[in-house]
Design an enzyme around this catalytic site. Structure first.
Site, mmCIF file in Angstrom:
data_model
loop_
_atom_site.group_PDB
_atom_site.id
_atom_site.type_symbol
_atom_site.label_atom_id
_atom_site.label_comp_id
_atom_site.label_asym_id
_atom_site.label_seq_id
_atom_site.Cartn_x
_atom_site.Cartn_y
_atom_site.Cartn_z
ATOM 1 N N CYS A 250 -40.524 81.114 3.998
ATOM 2 C CA CYS A 250 -40.009 80.189 3.046
ATOM 3 C C CYS A 250 -38.574 81.075 2.760
ATOM 4 O O CYS A 250 -38.144 81.658 3.338
ATOM 5 C CB CYS A 250 -40.911 80.905 1.858
ATOM 6 S SG CYS A 250 -42.829 80.499 2.294
ATOM 7 N N ASP B 156 -52.022 83.993 4.239
ATOM 8 C CA ASP B 156 -51.870 85.645 3.802
ATOM 9 C C ASP B 156 -51.099 86.079 2.911
ATOM 10 O O ASP B 156 -51.301 87.508 2.531
ATOM 11 C CB ASP B 156 -50.868 86.318 5.171
ATOM 12 C CG ASP B 156 -49.533 85.182 5.335
ATOM 13 O OD1 ASP B 156 -49.666 84.267 4.757
ATOM 14 O OD2 ASP B 156 -48.627 85.524 6.167
ATOM 15 N N GLU C 5 -44.619 86.210 7.399
ATOM 16 C CA GLU C 5 -45.990 86.309 7.823
ATOM 17 C C GLU C 5 -46.500 87.579 8.277
ATOM 18 O O GLU C 5 -45.784 88.623 8.539
ATOM 19 C CB GLU C 5 -45.980 85.525 9.488
ATOM 20 C CG GLU C 5 -45.229 84.039 9.329
ATOM 21 C CD GLU C 5 -45.898 83.098 8.950
ATOM 22 O OE1 GLU C 5 -47.258 83.327 8.377
ATOM 23 O OE2 GLU C 5 -45.537 81.965 8.624
#
Length: 630
Positions: free
Chosen positions: A2, A101, A78
């Site tokens: 992101c 996550d 991640e």
């Protein structure tokens, strides 16, 4: 994966409209969703925002900012081992509503506090707000795969994945730092923790900020340092044992980076790094992994045929695209927007092109970045040792003294050889020191100190960088291991990782670098350097691993750089770029440069003289960036 951005405004003047502007200029990083959260407090206004690229848990349950009890978070990256951590947290009584996550980070922080980051295998930059303690925590991953900039000035704290967000805040003062401009010109990037702007900083890898919102204090903590592992005693194991453990770690790192709810592919150049990824991932899989390569129809710049041979041997689902000059030229005007801090690596164009190619088929792509830094794949390491060991130290110092009294531009024959005056000055400095680490630093300069004084209009002071880390390294490291550690802290993070992050994210593609699994460097850093570099042979262990899976005859060939043929194009199709941006009129704008020596260098290059085009490319990129952002 992101883009995140936000602010702490102790003047209380920032609001939701400002936050939306800061976040939405990162839409390329996260085209799938957006989220904005503003907290009005008696002492400050807090804004947290995120643009989401959905990779794990594609449902609305992965929306950010995400909240749990007293905690709120925006997260870029991640956590590959989130499933294992999730099971630990369930055993401690936590339950989960999402399948991603981000929720794991929140509940890990709730359980273990700031030290939770030690459990994470991944790439990440996240900002976490704790309303109980009235603190904000800002984290960056160990290697620096994910970027995080912050600005702290006049009671305003800004953070973002990219600098462009700061321009959307009306109180951001975009004052250029002249000293950091000099650093950029030397290295073709701005070394961290510095930024091109004053009061603006890159959060260092392996660090987090603890911001007390009541006290208005910002404290920096280091939670991981690659030097701690290089400084440990070297492992006394056989080469075969080292190969076995390295391959086990590589397999684990590669498989972790296949964790995704969307399609995944591999950038394949045909070199040892990307071939290792493709070979170990394809082995044992019935489904063909997707591989991607960019080629150029210019002699000396085309890796595609070798990559295709590797792909055919491994049986991957391979896609190659031969880039036309017109496709490459269309990328160049976009570079100042993609790289919103001056950045002049000469492989930005093909990296953006291969990212565009991959994005047509997948949403995640693995790259071989960091293989050279970890296993010793660059010739500069060998060159640094050779330059400082082939002559006795007294002879080196004597020659350096003589060279300091000679003008290389006056030497017949030699002055017309490729980049001679620059190389002359570098060798003089290297011999004066007799130190391989100084040699590495000098080799890493594209523009020397004396050239900077010619080109820049005003005086400057070059600040220390991580090229000056020798004092922090123990003597159980030989010259090679010291250089590998320094390269991990400099060229890797501020050049290669910046290049791939901005290129992939510019097209909404998540780039993953499996060689940057921290477990791998923690092991390989403790190996003797001879297991990495032996004589003229580079990447010793990695080569042996790849040869287990790929015919050696396919691999043993000269290495080709992954760059666009700029040296050819700039004297032909792109000549107008030099003539426009490096004109006297444009060089005078901003009052940064002395035009005369730059124009003289430009004209020598365009006439076919043996000039290093990278010097001009660095200045050209800055000129384009200046027009866009200043």
């Amino acid at each position: 994966m992101c883009g995140i951005s936000g602010f702490i405004d102790f003047t209380g003047k920032s609001g939701r409209d400002v936050l939306v502007g800061m976040v939405d200029c990162l839409t390329h990083r996260g085209p799938d969703d957006s989220g904005y959260h503003v907290v009005q407090h008696d002492n400050y206004t807090l804004g947290l925002g995120q643009r989401r690229l959905s990779i794990l848990d594609l449902s609305p349950l992965g929306h950010q900012p995400m909240f749990f009890e007293n905690l709120g978070i925006v997260f870029n990256g991640e956590i590959y081992n989130f499933q294992e951590i999730r099971q630990e947290l369930i055993a401690q009584g936590h339950s989960f509503i999402s399948g991603g996550d981000t929720e794991v980070i929140l509940k890990a922080f709730k359980t273990w506090g700031p030290a939770c980051v030690q459990r994470f295998i991944g790439m990440f930059a996240f900002v976490l707000h704790d309303t109980n303690t009235n603190k904000l925590y800002v984290y960056r991953d160990r290697a620096g795969v994910k970027p995080l900039f912050y600005y702290w000035h006049n009671n305003l704290f800004l953070f973002s994945s990219e600098l462009k967000s700061f321009h959307r805040h009306p109180a951001f003062e975009k004052t250029l730092d002249y000293n950091h401009l000099a650093l950029y010109l030397q290295y073709n990037y701005v070394p961290g923790p510095y930024s091109i702007f004053k009061n603006t900083t890159k959060l260092s890898p392996g660090h987090y900020l603890e911001i007390d919102l009541q006290k208005r204090s910002v404290v920096t903590h280091q939670y991981w340092n690659v030097l701690d592992y290089y400084n440990q005693e070297k492992l006394k194991i056989s080469k075969e044992e080292a190969i076995e453990e390295t391959e086990r770690l590589l397999k684990s790192a590669f498989e972790y980076r296949m964790v995704s709810d969307v399609p995944v592919g591999v950038f394949l150049s045909g070199g040892y790094d990307s071939t290792a990824i493709a070979a170990l991932l394809q082995k044992g899989r019935t489904e063909k992994i997707k591989t991607f390569t960019i080629g150029f129809d210019v002699e000396g710049f085309d890796e595609a045929p070798e990559a295709k041979k590797i792909a055919n041997f491994l049986g991957t689902d391979h896609t190659e695209h031969y880039c036309t000059p017109e496709e490459a030229f269309a990328i160049i005007p976009t570079l100042p927007d993609i790289y919103d801090e001056p950045f002049a690596d000469n492989s930005t164009v093909p990296t953006v092109l291969v990212s565009k190619l991959a994005r047509q088929s997948v949403k995640v792509a693995l790259s071989g970045d960091a293989g050279d830094e970890i296993f010793g794949g660059y010739y500069k390491f060998i060159q640094s040792v050779e330059l400082t060991s082939q002559l006795p130290k007294p002879v080196q110092r004597t020659l350096a003294g003589v060279m300091s009294m000679v003008n290389p531009e006056k030497l017949p024959y030699f002055k017309d050889r490729y980049n001679f005056s620059t190389r002359f000055e570098k060798v003089s400095e290297i011999w004066r020191s007799g130190n391989p680490l100084t040699a590495l630093k000098q080799i890493s300069h594209y523009i020397t100190g004396s050239e900077l004084k010619q080109y820049l209009k005003h005086s400057f002071l070059l600040p220390p960088t991580d090229f000056d880390l020798e004092k922090d390294m123990l003597d159980n490291n030989d010259a090679f291991n010291k250089m590998l550690a320094i390269d991990y802290r400099t060229f890797l993070v501020d050049n290669n990782l910046v290049k791939v992050d901005r290129a992939t994210m510019s097209v909404g593609l998540e780039g993953r670098e499996p060689f940057l699994d921290h477990r791998l460097i923690e092991f390989v850093s403790r190996l003797p350097s001879s297991y990495k570099i032996h004589g003229k042979e580079k990447k010793v262990i990695l080569r042996d691993i790849v040869h287990r899976h790929v015919d050696k005859a396919l691999m043993d060939r000269p290495k080709k750089p992954f760059i666009a043929p700029l040296t050819v194009w700039f004297r032909q199709e792109l000549k107008d770029y030099f003539l426009h941006y490096l004109s006297e009129e444009n060089l005078k704008k901003g009052d940064f440069f002395n035009p005369a020596p730059i124009i003289a260098l430009r004209d020598r290059y365009l006439s076919g003289a043996q000039v290093n085009h990278q010097k001009l490319w660095n200045i050209l990129i800055f000129q384009m960036w200046k027009d866009k952002w200043l």
